[in-house]
Design a protein around this motif. Structure first.
Motif, short mmCIF file in Angstrom:
data_model
loop_
_atom_site.label_atom_id
_atom_site.label_comp_id
_atom_site.label_asym_id
_atom_site.label_seq_id
_atom_site.Cartn_x
_atom_site.Cartn_y
_atom_site.Cartn_z
N LEU A 241 -17.48 32.85 -13.69
CA LEU A 241 -18.96 32.22 -14.19
C LEU A 241 -19.58 33.20 -15.16
N TYR A 242 -19.80 32.63 -16.45
CA TYR A 242 -20.43 33.17 -17.48
C TYR A 242 -21.71 32.82 -17.83
N ASP A 243 -22.64 33.64 -18.21
CA ASP A 243 -23.77 33.48 -18.86
C ASP A 243 -24.22 34.59 -19.64
N ALA B 287 -21.45 24.43 -19.58
CA ALA B 287 -22.60 23.72 -18.83
C ALA B 287 -23.91 24.53 -19.24
N ALA B 288 -24.14 24.68 -20.44
CA ALA B 288 -25.25 25.21 -21.02
C ALA B 288 -26.34 24.17 -21.45
N THR B 289 -27.44 24.81 -21.83
CA THR B 289 -28.61 23.97 -22.10
C THR B 289 -28.02 22.73 -22.93
N ALA C 159 -24.81 29.55 -16.17
CA ALA C 159 -24.93 29.71 -14.58
C ALA C 159 -26.30 28.94 -14.42
N GLY C 160 -26.46 28.01 -14.95
CA GLY C 160 -28.03 27.17 -14.36
C GLY C 160 -27.66 26.39 -13.36
N GLN C 161 -28.49 25.18 -12.93
CA GLN C 161 -28.34 24.53 -12.01
C GLN C 161 -26.80 23.79 -12.12
N1 LIG Z 1 -29.93 19.10 -14.83
C1 LIG Z 1 -29.03 17.91 -14.45
O1 LIG Z 1 -29.43 17.10 -13.72
C2 LIG Z 1 -27.97 17.88 -15.21
C3 LIG Z 1 -27.58 18.35 -16.36
N2 LIG Z 1 -26.20 18.13 -17.06
C4 LIG Z 1 -25.87 19.07 -18.06
O2 LIG Z 1 -25.43 20.11 -17.97
C5 LIG Z 1 -25.82 21.03 -18.65
C6 LIG Z 1 -26.61 22.15 -18.21
O3 LIG Z 1 -27.74 21.71 -17.44
P1 LIG Z 1 -28.52 22.64 -16.70
O4 LIG Z 1 -27.65 23.32 -15.63
O5 LIG Z 1 -29.64 21.52 -15.92
O6 LIG Z 1 -29.57 23.65 -17.44
P2 LIG Z 1 -30.05 24.62 -16.99
O7 LIG Z 1 -31.29 24.85 -18.07
O8 LIG Z 1 -30.37 24.75 -15.59
O9 LIG Z 1 -28.95 26.10 -17.43
C7 LIG Z 1 -28.53 26.32 -18.60
C8 LIG Z 1 -28.15 27.46 -18.58
O10 LIG Z 1 -27.31 27.74 -19.64
C9 LIG Z 1 -27.37 29.12 -20.22
N3 LIG Z 1 -27.48 29.29 -21.64
C10 LIG Z 1 -28.32 28.95 -22.64
N4 LIG Z 1 -27.64 29.38 -23.78
C11 LIG Z 1 -26.41 29.84 -23.57
C12 LIG Z 1 -25.09 30.40 -24.24
N5 LIG Z 1 -25.42 30.69 -25.42
N6 LIG Z 1 -24.14 30.93 -23.41
C13 LIG Z 1 -24.10 30.98 -22.29
N7 LIG Z 1 -25.16 30.22 -21.61
C14 LIG Z 1 -26.24 29.75 -22.05
C15 LIG Z 1 -29.29 29.14 -19.90
O11 LIG Z 1 -29.63 30.34 -20.14
P3 LIG Z 1 -31.14 30.63 -20.33
O12 LIG Z 1 -31.94 30.04 -19.19
O13 LIG Z 1 -31.28 32.13 -20.68
O14 LIG Z 1 -31.41 29.65 -21.67
C16 LIG Z 1 -28.98 28.36 -18.39
O15 LIG Z 1 -28.81 29.63 -17.47
C17 LIG Z 1 -26.44 20.26 -19.76
O16 LIG Z 1 -25.74 20.02 -20.76
C18 LIG Z 1 -26.96 19.07 -19.04
O17 LIG Z 1 -27.33 18.10 -19.96
C19 LIG Z 1 -25.39 17.28 -16.54
C20 LIG Z 1 -25.66 16.67 -15.23
C21 LIG Z 1 -26.90 16.84 -14.50
#
Ligand SMILES: NC(=O)C1=CN([C@@H]2O[C@H](COP(=O)(O)OP(=O)(O)OC[C@H]3O[C@@H](n4cnc5c(N)ncnc54)[C@H](OP(=O)(O)O)[C@@H]3O)[C@@H](O)[C@H]2O)C=CC1
Ligand SMILES: CC(=O)CC(=O)SCCNC(=O)CCNC(=O)[C@H](O)C(C)(C)COP(=O)(O)OP(=O)(O)OC[C@H]1O[C@@H](n2cnc3c(N)ncnc32)[C@H](O)[C@@H]1OP(=O)(O)O
Length: 293
Positions: A33-35, A91-93, A13-15
């Motif tokens: 939406l899962y986190d 869409a996790a880390t 549920a990140g950006q």
């Molecule tokens: N940022 C960007 O501009 C872009 C990113 N992407 C890709 O999208 C993906 C996400 O990026 P972004 O949204 O920026 O990353 P963020 O760091 O904003 O969000 C990642 C989310 O995933 C969560 N997370 C971590 N581990 C788990 C797990 N085991 N199960 C469920 N959720 C988990 C994180 O929680 P916690 O914070 O607790 O770790 C966080 O809420 C990546 O693969 C990135 O490469 C693609 C296009 C653009």
């Protein structure tokens, strides 16, 4: 095999995860939406509300559109809740070990015919697919940041991805009013193969003292008509994500030109991850962003 996608799961549920849930719900899909933690999911729902508020303020959507979309998004911290989904988008880390662990956890709950996709910026789709129980129904559906605004989605097939999976993904992305490009499954695909070395070069330009944060970003905004300077964009993407992408390019293509700039490594090691951490090449904690060097 799912012929038509009607229900969506988003993991992370990140950006980006919040953005994907946002656009899918607005397009009429039922979304979960899962986190891993309640506070993360709540933060993601807050992002969606704020982002839809911007679209409402600029008359891109109506109050009814926003209310309807929000009513179609359920949030959860229980991965089993994704068991009824037609398509789940991870869409996790940007960390391969994190993604592989997620697939091991989620796959046993999914319907046999469900599709699984990843929003990865750079990591091998073929390799990630091998960590699932459904490589034929796995692919890269790569949205751009910010998802509600950026028109492009990159589609990337792994070596095992079936044509039916690719076609279903095309129909889904088309329903979101996005434009598709298809990339072969090589490190960082198309956008980030070109964009991230440019961002990395901007960080080298800062590291070697050729320019300051302000002069580098101003130069590219006014000199190349970029909407954001490269350092501002790096902060927007997330410096951890930028570093991960450069490491994938460096390891995957074995060319020293993709060596991540030591200054980028230092910022990530300091936890200065950009906007999402309040500080990166700029400090966002005051009224206006202020360069941090
Ligand atoms: N940022 C960007 O501009 C872009 C990113 N992407 C890709 O999208 C993906 C996400 O990026 P972004 O949204 O920026 O990353 P963020 O760091 O904003 O969000 C990642 C989310 O995933 C969560 N997370 C971590 N581990 C788990 C797990 N085991 N199960 C469920 N959720 C988990 C994180 O929680 P916690 O914070 O607790 O770790 C966080 O809420 C990546 O693969 C990135 O490469 C693609 C296009 C653009
Ligand atoms: C890393 C990867 O794997 C791949 C990637 O994503 S690489 C990164 C790709 N993204 C980019 O390059 C982004 C470059 N930056 C931009 O395009 C622009 O700066 C921007 C669209 C982000 C913001 O635009 P801006 O003009 O500077 O700011 P702003 O006026 O606030 O926003 C412009 C419009 O977008 C909307 N908007 C901006 N951010 C938004 C969001 N998060 N949600 C919804 N709407 C948003 C605003 O509401 C505004 O709409 P109106 O014009 O209708 O009022």
């Amino acid at each position: 095999m799912t012929s038509e996608i009607r229900t969506i799961g988003v993991i992370g549920a990140g950006q980006m995860g919040a953005g994907i849930a946002h656009v899918a719900a607005l397009a009429g899909f039922d979304v979960k939406l899962y986190d891993i933690a309640e506070d993360r999911v709540a933060a993601g729902m807050g992002r969606i509300d704020k982002s839809m508020g911007r679209q409402l303020a600029s008359d891109k959507i109506t109050e009814a559109d926003k209310a309807g979309a929000l009513s179609r998004i359920a949030s959860t911290t229980n991965v089993a809740d994704l068991g009824d989904r037609d398509l789940v988008i991870e869409a996790a880390t940007e960390d391969e070990a994190v993604k592989r662990k997620i697939y091991r956890e989620v796959c046993p709950h999914l319907k046999p015919e469900a599709m699984l996709a990843t929003n990865t910026s750079s990591i091998s789709i073929t390799r990630l697919a091998a960590a699932t129980d459904r490589p034929e129904r796995f692919m890269g559906i790569h949205f751009m940041n910010p998802v509600p605004v950026m028109k492009l989605v990159e589609l990337v097939r792994g070596i095992a991805t079936e044509e039916e999976t690719f076609e279903a993904a095309k129909v889904f992305v088309g329903a979101l009013d996005k434009t598709i490009t298809v990339s072969e499954d090589f490190p960082a695909f198309i956008v980030n193969r070109i964009l991230l070395p440019m961002i990395n070069e901007a960080i080298y330009t800062l590291y070697e003292g050729v320019g300051s944060v302000t002069s580098i970003d101003t130069a590219m905004k006014l000199g190349a008509n970029h909407p954001m300077g490269p350092l501002q964009l790096a902060d927007f993407i997330g410096l951890d994500t930028c570093l991960s992408i450069m490491q994938v390019l460096h390891d995957g293509l074995a060319d020293s030109k993709y060596r991540p700039c030591p200054l980028l490594v230092k910022y990530v090691e300091a936890g200065w991850l950009g906007r999402k951490a309040g500080r990166g090449f700029y400090d966002y904690r005051g009224e206006e962003p202020v360069p941090t060097r």
